[in-house]
Design a protein around this motif. Structure first.
Motif, mmCIF file in Angstrom:
data_model
loop_
_atom_site.group_PDB
_atom_site.id
_atom_site.type_symbol
_atom_site.label_atom_id
_atom_site.label_comp_id
_atom_site.label_asym_id
_atom_site.label_seq_id
_atom_site.Cartn_x
_atom_site.Cartn_y
_atom_site.Cartn_z
ATOM 1 N N THR A 1 0.803 -1.221 -0.068
ATOM 2 C CA THR A 1 -0.033 -0.075 0.016
ATOM 3 C C THR A 1 0.787 1.191 0.203
ATOM 4 O O THR A 1 0.690 2.275 -0.638
ATOM 5 C CB THR A 1 -1.092 -0.085 1.390
ATOM 6 N N ASP B 1 -9.768 -6.426 -0.813
ATOM 7 C CA ASP B 1 -9.512 -5.978 0.422
ATOM 8 C C ASP B 1 -10.179 -4.476 0.853
ATOM 9 O O ASP B 1 -9.483 -3.454 0.530
ATOM 10 C CB ASP B 1 -8.130 -6.010 0.814
ATOM 11 N N ARG C 1 -10.361 -2.516 3.298
ATOM 12 C CA ARG C 1 -9.570 -1.545 4.068
ATOM 13 C C ARG C 1 -8.657 -0.818 3.267
ATOM 14 O O ARG C 1 -8.382 0.449 3.437
ATOM 15 C CB ARG C 1 -9.131 -2.345 5.287
ATOM 16 N N THR C 2 -8.017 -1.617 2.357
ATOM 17 C CA THR C 2 -6.843 -1.140 1.583
ATOM 18 C C THR C 2 -7.578 -0.119 0.641
ATOM 19 O O THR C 2 -6.990 0.831 0.373
ATOM 20 C CB THR C 2 -6.423 -2.293 0.661
ATOM 21 N N MET D 1 -10.280 1.581 0.826
ATOM 22 C CA MET D 1 -10.717 2.798 1.482
ATOM 23 C C MET D 1 -9.497 3.600 1.961
ATOM 24 O O MET D 1 -9.709 4.895 1.952
ATOM 25 C CB MET D 1 -11.537 2.503 2.807
ATOM 26 N N GLU D 2 -8.531 2.990 2.175
ATOM 27 C CA GLU D 2 -7.003 3.724 2.805
ATOM 28 C C GLU D 2 -6.564 4.558 1.549
ATOM 29 O O GLU D 2 -6.007 5.620 1.729
ATOM 30 C CB GLU D 2 -6.507 2.676 3.419
ATOM 31 N N SER E 1 -19.141 4.101 0.987
ATOM 32 C CA SER E 1 -19.230 3.128 2.123
ATOM 33 C C SER E 1 -20.626 3.556 2.846
ATOM 34 O O SER E 1 -21.297 2.722 3.513
ATOM 35 C CB SER E 1 -18.173 3.166 3.321
ATOM 36 N N ASP F 1 -16.488 -1.829 6.644
ATOM 37 C CA ASP F 1 -15.773 -1.756 7.727
ATOM 38 C C ASP F 1 -14.833 -0.749 7.168
ATOM 39 O O ASP F 1 -13.670 -1.099 6.676
ATOM 40 C CB ASP F 1 -15.355 -2.815 8.303
ATOM 41 N N ILE F 2 -14.477 0.573 7.743
ATOM 42 C CA ILE F 2 -13.672 1.229 7.535
ATOM 43 C C ILE F 2 -12.941 1.850 8.890
ATOM 44 O O ILE F 2 -11.983 2.593 9.108
ATOM 45 C CB ILE F 2 -13.677 2.686 6.529
#
Ligand code: ATP
Length: 255
Positions: free
Chosen positions: A189, A209, A211-212, A214-215, A238, A254-255
């Motif tokens: 990332t 994934d 989380r990745t 969103m990040e 989201s 889920d963030i």
């Protein structure tokens, strides 16, 4: 004008419409995420843009040039490349050789030309560039290792190095952190972000994934049943009930 402009893309496989009238605009310097449930059409969309699959209809313009209907090697030369989910392209060659071979095989049409087609000066330049790419991705310490001996995270990073070997402006990453542990995910990332920040690369990634995604993505395109469901910031996506319904079976992202 956006760096990548896809208009009314359609891909049919027999009676199945895998990509249905999708528009996609990606600005230079963006990190764009493409998400959607299994079978939504994300990989097909990737393959259409990179030229691996022929469009049923639609137009793709990259950097002002119409690239739809062109070969992947032409599209790579124009500055748009993709990575693959599989590990090292040439497992029995060293890391450095992988990057060198990738440059040739992605932009040359024959293996003969790929292997014998360059002069010494050009080869020197390619070698210097390959080393720069490996340093940037912190793979230089493995330059002389056989590619298949690298850990999974590093093999996937080598896939990115191989794509960078053609010196693209836009790189499309196919599930760049799939199967990675949290340390590997953080490493990859971080490199993706640096590619944009330090090398001005435009990035499109398909990734499960969340989380990745969103990040690192500032903008996300959601595909469902071959069509674009919505586009927006990670927050907008989201919180969108249709997305939550389609993608996550009514669970919140889920963030
Ligand atoms: N070569 C092909 N021939 C026939 N059908 C195909 C082909 N490639 C994909 N499909 C179908 O097109 C649809 C979209 O598939 P695609 O692989 O693009 O989805 P995806 O969003 O990438 O899914 P995943 O997240 O599981 O990778 C699916 O119904 C798939 O079965």
């Amino acid at each position: 004008m956006a760096l990548l402009e896809a208009r009314a893309l359609v891909k049919r496989f027999g009676g199945l419409v895998a990509v249905n009238n999708v528009d996609l605009d990606v600005e230079a310097g963006e990190i764009r995420g493409i998400i959607g449930p299994n079978g939504a059409g994300k990989t097909t969309l990737f393959n259409l843009v990179s030229g691996a699959l022929r469009l049923s209809s639609g137009t793709i313009t990259f950097n002002g040039e119409v690239i739809s209907g062109r070969k992947p090697s032409h599209i790579a030369k124009a500055g748009l490349v993709r990575t693959f989910q599989r590990n090292a392209m040439f497992p029995n060659y060293t890391v450095l050789e992988n990057v060198l071979l990738s440059r040739h095989t992605q932009i040359e049409e024959t293996l003969f030309k790929a292997i014998f087609g360059t002069d010494r000066e050009e080869e020197e330049r390619n070698r210097a560039r390959a080393r720069e790419i490996l340093e940037f991705l912190e793979l230089d310490i493995y330059a002389n290792e056989q590619a298949e001996n690298l850990a999974h995270g590093h093999q996937r990073l080598l896939g990115i190095a191989n794509a960078l070997a053609v010196e693209p402006r836009l790189i499309m990453l196919d599930e760049p952190v799939a199967g990675m542990n949290p340390t590997e995910t953080a490493m990859v990332t971080d490199h993706i972000r640096r590619l944009r920040d330090e090398w001005n690369m435009t990035v499109i990634l398909v990734e499960h994934d969340m989380r990745t995604v969103m990040e690192i993505c500032e903008y996300i395109t959601v595909i469902n049943f071959g069509s674009k469901l919505m586009e927006g910031t990670p927050k907008e996506v989201s919180q969108n009930p249709e997305v939550i319904e389609a993608y996550l079976g009514s669970e919140e992202i889920d963030i």
